[in-house]
Design a protein around this motif. Structure first.
Motif, short mmCIF file in Angstrom:
data_model
loop_
_atom_site.label_atom_id
_atom_site.label_comp_id
_atom_site.label_asym_id
_atom_site.label_seq_id
_atom_site.Cartn_x
_atom_site.Cartn_y
_atom_site.Cartn_z
N LYS A 9 0.84 -1.20 0.00
CA LYS A 9 0.00 0.00 0.00
C LYS A 9 0.87 1.24 0.00
CE LYS A 9 -0.72 0.87 4.84
NZ LYS A 9 -1.65 1.33 5.83
N ARG A 10 0.24 2.37 -0.26
CA ARG A 10 1.06 3.52 -0.60
C ARG A 10 1.93 4.00 0.53
NH1 ARG A 10 -2.95 8.68 -1.40
NH2 ARG A 10 -3.39 9.03 0.76
N GLU A 11 1.44 3.86 1.78
CA GLU A 11 2.31 4.35 2.84
C GLU A 11 3.50 3.42 3.06
OE1 GLU A 11 -0.99 3.74 2.75
OE2 GLU A 11 -1.68 4.47 4.69
N ASN A 148 -6.86 18.18 5.37
CA ASN A 148 -5.83 18.23 4.33
C ASN A 148 -5.96 17.02 3.39
OD1 ASN A 148 -3.67 19.40 3.02
ND2 ASN A 148 -2.12 18.47 4.33
N ASP A 149 -6.11 15.84 3.96
CA ASP A 149 -6.18 14.60 3.18
C ASP A 149 -7.59 14.43 2.62
OD1 ASP A 149 -5.87 12.14 2.03
OD2 ASP A 149 -5.26 11.10 3.85
N GLY A 150 -7.82 15.11 1.55
CA GLY A 150 -9.12 15.04 0.88
C GLY A 150 -9.72 16.41 0.67
N ALA A 180 -14.12 7.16 -2.35
CA ALA A 180 -13.53 5.94 -1.80
C ALA A 180 -12.05 5.76 -2.12
CB ALA A 180 -14.32 4.72 -2.29
N GLU A 181 -11.31 6.88 -2.03
CA GLU A 181 -9.85 6.76 -2.24
C GLU A 181 -9.17 6.21 -1.00
OE1 GLU A 181 -5.63 8.08 -1.99
OE2 GLU A 181 -7.28 8.55 -0.65
N ASP A 182 -9.74 6.54 0.18
CA ASP A 182 -8.94 6.38 1.40
C ASP A 182 -9.46 5.31 2.35
OD1 ASP A 182 -6.63 7.12 2.61
OD2 ASP A 182 -7.22 9.19 3.00
N LEU A 183 -10.00 4.21 1.78
CA LEU A 183 -10.48 3.10 2.61
C LEU A 183 -9.44 1.99 2.71
CD1 LEU A 183 -14.08 2.79 1.08
CD2 LEU A 183 -13.43 4.05 3.12
N ASP A 218 -3.83 16.40 -3.92
CA ASP A 218 -4.14 15.76 -2.64
C ASP A 218 -3.20 16.34 -1.59
OD1 ASP A 218 -5.33 14.14 -0.77
OD2 ASP A 218 -4.48 12.26 -1.53
N MET A 219 -3.74 16.65 -0.41
CA MET A 219 -2.94 17.20 0.69
C MET A 219 -2.24 18.48 0.24
SD MET A 219 -1.31 13.65 2.10
CE MET A 219 -2.03 12.07 1.66
N VAL A 220 -3.02 19.43 -0.25
CA VAL A 220 -2.45 20.66 -0.81
C VAL A 220 -2.68 21.88 0.09
CG1 VAL A 220 -2.47 19.94 -3.22
CG2 VAL A 220 -4.53 20.99 -2.25
N GLU A 296 0.33 15.16 10.41
CA GLU A 296 -0.97 14.74 10.95
C GLU A 296 -1.68 13.75 10.04
OE1 GLU A 296 -0.11 17.88 10.30
OE2 GLU A 296 0.30 18.74 12.27
N TRP A 297 -1.00 13.27 9.03
CA TRP A 297 -1.59 12.36 8.03
C TRP A 297 -2.16 11.10 8.69
CZ3 TRP A 297 1.25 7.82 6.09
CH2 TRP A 297 0.60 7.18 5.02
N HIS A 298 -3.39 10.77 8.37
CA HIS A 298 -4.10 9.59 8.88
C HIS A 298 -4.15 9.55 10.41
CE1 HIS A 298 -3.99 7.12 4.88
NE2 HIS A 298 -4.51 8.32 4.75
N THR A 299 -4.31 10.76 10.98
CA THR A 299 -4.56 10.87 12.42
C THR A 299 -5.82 11.71 12.62
OG1 THR A 299 -3.42 12.96 12.87
CG2 THR A 299 -2.05 10.96 12.81
ZN LIG Z 1 -5.29 9.35 3.03
#
Ligand SMILES: [Zn+2]
Length: 334
Positions: A9-11, A148-150, A180-183, A218-220, A296-299
Motif C-alpha cells: 500500500k502507498r504508505e 488536508n487529506d481530501g 472511496a480513495e482512502d479506505l 491531494d494534501m495541498v 498529521e496524516w491519517h490521524t
Molecule cells: Zn489518506
C-alpha cells in the motif's frame, strides 16, 4: 513486478528506501527521462483570474462541517449533494457515476466545463475521508477529519470552478471528485483508490482516451508543504511536470515546489496513468525528510489547524497560471 508494486500500500511504499523503490520502478520499465535542471520560461497570462485562498479555505470548513465523508454515511451523502449543487451553481454540467465496486458504494462526481469536442483536461481530487486514524495508536479506529487529506484538494478545485465560471477556459475541462480513495488496508492489494478504479471499469461520460492529460491534487493545504515531483508523474507526464514546476518557480513558489524527484506512490493518478493511459501529475505533499506525507496524516489531528491559507494560495495560483496559459495541444508533445 507489477504485483509486487501493487501489493504494497502507498504508505508502506513510501517507507521503503528511495533506492529500493527506484530499483523496483527501474525493473518495470525504462526510467523516466531526466528533467532539465533549468526549465525554459513558460508564458503566464497577465489576464488570468485571481485565486482566493479565503474562498478555498471556506470550502474546507464547509466539508468538515458536514462531518466525516465516509462512503455510505449521511455526512458523505450531504457532502456529495453539496458538491453537485456547488458545481452546478458554477455552471458545470454534472454527471454522477454511481455504483458498487469491491463491495463499496461509489459516487464519483464529474463536472464538465467549457466547449464540447476536442481533447479534454482532467483535474481531480478525492472527496471521501478515511474511516480510521491508523497512524495514531491511541485512536486507530477513530475517523480522520481529512481537512488536508481530501478536503483541501476538493476546495482548491471548487475555487477554480468559481474562476472558470467568471472566465471560462477555451478548452474542455472536467473536474472529477473521486470517491472511496482512502479506505485502503495494509497489505490488501488495490484497496485504495476504489473510485478511480471503478471509473476505469464503468461507463463514463467521457472515456479515458478523451483526455489529453490531467492534474490531481491531494494534501495541498498543509503548513510549509513541499510538493516534490512524484515518480509516476515524472514517468508518465514529464512535459507537464517540467512546465508546472517552472510556473511555480516564476511565481516565486519554488519553496513549495522544489524541482526535485520523489518516490512514486500508488494514488488515484497511478491508476489513471498506468491503466487508463492518461498522463497525470500528482501534486501531493511529501515530507522532505522522507518520513511520510504531512505530520498529521491519517490521524485525528488532520483538522483545520493543519491548514495554511498560504499553501492553498500557492497551489491555486500555480494551477490557475498554468491552466490559463495552457491548452491540450500545446502542452502535450506530438
Ligand atoms: Zn489518506
Amino acid at each position: 513486478m507489477r504485483k509486487l508494486l501493487l501489493g504494497i500500500k502507498r504508505e508502506q511504499r513510501f517507507w521503503l528506501s528511495g533506492g529500493l523503490m527506484w530499483l523496483i520502478v527501474a525493473c518495470r520499465s525504462s526510467s523516466p527521462p531526466p528533467l532539465p535542471s533549468s526549465p525554459p520560461p513558460v508564458s503566464i497570462p497577465a489576464d488570468r483570474p485571481a485565486f482566493s485562498a479565503d474562498s478555498a479555505y471556506a470550502h474546507i470548513v464547509q466539508q468538515l462541517k458536514f462531518g466525516m465523508r465516509i462512503p455510505g454515511t449521511p455526512a458523505h451523502k450531504k457532502t456529495g449533494d453539496w458538491l453537485v449543487a456547488t458545481l452546478q451553481r458554477y455552471g458545470a454540467r454534472v454527471h454522477q457515476q454511481v455504483g458498487t465496486y469491491k463491495g463499496t458504494p461509489i459516487r464519483n462526481i464529474i463536472a464538465s466545463f467549457g466547449p464540447e469536442g476536442g481533447k479534454r483536461i482532467l483535474l481531480s481530487a478525492h472527496w471521501d475521508s478515511r474511516p480510521y486514524a491508523d497512524r495514531e495508536s491511541q485512536n486507530a479506529q477513530a475517523p480522520v477529519p481529512g481537512a488536508n487529506d481530501g478536503a483541501s484538494g476538493v476546495a482548491v478545485l471548487l475555487e477554480l470552478a468559481r474562476l472558470m465560471a467568471q472566465k471560462p477556459l477555451p478548452y474542455p475541462v472536467d473536474i472529477i471528485f473521486w470517491d472511496a480513495e482512502d479506505l485502503g488496508r495494509e497489505g490488501v492489494e488495490d484497496s485504495y483508490c476504489l473510485g478511480s478504479q471503478y471509473w476505469l471499469t464503468a461507463p463514463q461520460p467521457y472515456p479515458p482516451r478523451a483526455y489529453a492529460w490531467g492534474i490531481h491534487l491531494d494534501m495541498v493545504g498543509g503548513r510549509n508543504a513541499t510538493f516534490f515531483q512524484e515518480g509516476y508523474s515524472r514517468k508518465h507526464a514529464p512535459f507537464l511536470v517540467e512546465r508546472l514546476w517552472a510556473v511555480a518557480d516564476q511565481l516565486g513558489y519554488k519553496r513549495y515546489f522544489p524541482p526535485l524527484p520523489a518516490e512514486p506512490i500508488v494514488d488515484d493518478p497511478f491508476y489513471l496513468s498506468e491503466r487508463g493511459g492518461i498522463p497525470m501529475v500528482n501534486i501531493i505533499q511529501r515530507d522532505p525528510t522522507g518520513a511520510g506525507f504531512f505530520p498529521e496524516w491519517h490521524t485525528t489531528r488532520d483538522d483545520l489547524s493543519v491548514i495554511d491559507k498560504a499553501t492553498l494560495q500557492a497551489v491555486g495560483e500555480v494551477l490557475v497560471a498554468f491552466l490559463y496559459g495552457a491548452s491540450p495541444e500545446v502542452v502535450v508533445p506530438h
